[in-house]
Design a protein around this motif. Sequence first.
Motif, PDB file in Angstrom:
ATOM      1  N   PRO A 178       0.821  -1.218   0.000  1.00 56.31           N
ATOM      2  CA  PRO A 178       0.000   0.000   0.000  1.00 56.31           C
ATOM      3  C   PRO A 178       0.855   1.269   0.000  1.00 56.31           C
ATOM      4  O   PRO A 178       1.945   1.302   0.568  1.00 56.31           O
ATOM      5  CB  PRO A 178      -0.803  -0.120   1.300  1.00 56.31           C
ATOM      6  N   THR A 180       0.372   5.866  -0.161  1.00 53.87           N
ATOM      7  CA  THR A 180      -0.490   7.043  -0.171  1.00 53.87           C
ATOM      8  C   THR A 180       0.066   7.999  -1.212  1.00 53.87           C
ATOM      9  O   THR A 180       1.251   8.326  -1.190  1.00 53.87           O
ATOM     10  CB  THR A 180      -0.517   7.750   1.195  1.00 53.87           C
ATOM     11  N   ARG A 200      -5.389   6.305  -1.608  1.00 54.39           N
ATOM     12  CA  ARG A 200      -4.712   5.051  -1.275  1.00 54.39           C
ATOM     13  C   ARG A 200      -4.599   4.201  -2.526  1.00 54.39           C
ATOM     14  O   ARG A 200      -5.594   3.939  -3.199  1.00 54.39           O
ATOM     15  CB  ARG A 200      -5.483   4.309  -0.179  1.00 54.39           C
ATOM     16  N   LYS A 202      -2.161   0.798  -4.495  1.00 57.06           N
ATOM     17  CA  LYS A 202      -1.340  -0.381  -4.219  1.00 57.06           C
ATOM     18  C   LYS A 202      -0.369  -0.628  -5.371  1.00 57.06           C
ATOM     19  O   LYS A 202      -0.634  -0.262  -6.520  1.00 57.06           O
ATOM     20  CB  LYS A 202      -2.238  -1.611  -4.015  1.00 57.06           C
ATOM     21  N   PRO A 242       3.663   3.434   3.992  1.00 52.99           N
ATOM     22  CA  PRO A 242       2.715   3.579   5.096  1.00 52.99           C
ATOM     23  C   PRO A 242       3.206   4.459   6.243  1.00 52.99           C
ATOM     24  O   PRO A 242       2.383   4.949   7.034  1.00 52.99           O
ATOM     25  CB  PRO A 242       2.492   2.131   5.556  1.00 52.99           C
ATOM     26  N   GLN A 244       4.126   7.295   5.873  1.00 59.49           N
ATOM     27  CA  GLN A 244       3.626   8.590   5.435  1.00 59.49           C
ATOM     28  C   GLN A 244       4.714   9.662   5.298  1.00 59.49           C
ATOM     29  O   GLN A 244       4.422  10.844   5.162  1.00 59.49           O
ATOM     30  CB  GLN A 244       2.510   9.104   6.367  1.00 59.49           C
TER      31      GLN A 244
END
Length: 280
Positions: A178, A180, A200, A202, A242, A244
């Motif tokens: 995943p 962002t 979001r 992938k 993830p 961020q």
Amino acid sequence: MRRVVLLLATMALAILLACGVAQAIIYKPAIINGEPDRGPNAHSYAGALVTEVLGPIQEMCSGTLISPKVFLTAGHCTEPPKAKRLPKDPATYVTFDPTFEPGSSKVIKGTPYTYPKACIPLPPINDSCAPPPGLPGFPSELPRYDVGVVVLDKPVRMDTYGALPDAGLVDTLQKGQPFTVVGYGVRNFNLRSGERYRARVKLLNTNHPVDDMFLKTTGWRGIGQGGEGSCSGDSGGPLFLPDQETIVGVTSFGNTSCRGAAYNQRVDLPQVLKWVRSFP
């Protein structure tokens, strides 16, 4: 016109139209089906790259502040002002306002730089951008080393900045990883841009059919079919892990309708990291 074309900045399309060469390629990279990037989890270090290319300041691309004065973005976002028939030295600015409003948002002037080995399919077209034979469905020109930075005239102090990845990090990731994606692009094809959004996505694979410079990620699947992804104006925007903060790629190109997979320039390539880290 080919069905698959470059997902580049909306401003680049305006530049081509102004230069009378719009028939060459449509440049079109915004977050679709995402959410406003606000609240405690907001990426305050993600910003918009704006410019005076065609007169008044206009939004152009997205990017990430990785140190007080260095803003990471896509190479085709720092290259357009150098194209023929444009002002000799158009002013370049960066803003971190969640919503960019020309004339009222705070902007910081900066100097754009493009990776020296970048191959950006902007006029005049560089033939070396062409993909190898046997790749039907792809445009005749594709970017290479699509990375750029803007060095700000004044430092911007923040508690947290975007972080560069370790060299080769992308090669350790698995399908389905995943991410962002963040950007200031248009939403819902209403041509309204200038608000920071996130989505979001992938990982589909770490190899583009042309070479290993890109990460292929999921995107918007079409009206009523769901999915989130990038579109016009999100070029240069970060693809975060993830945590961020760690940037594994910047939005580069995709389908002109913003439907389907997006391609993100890898920033974990050793030569790219070395160049980006050369800026103070």
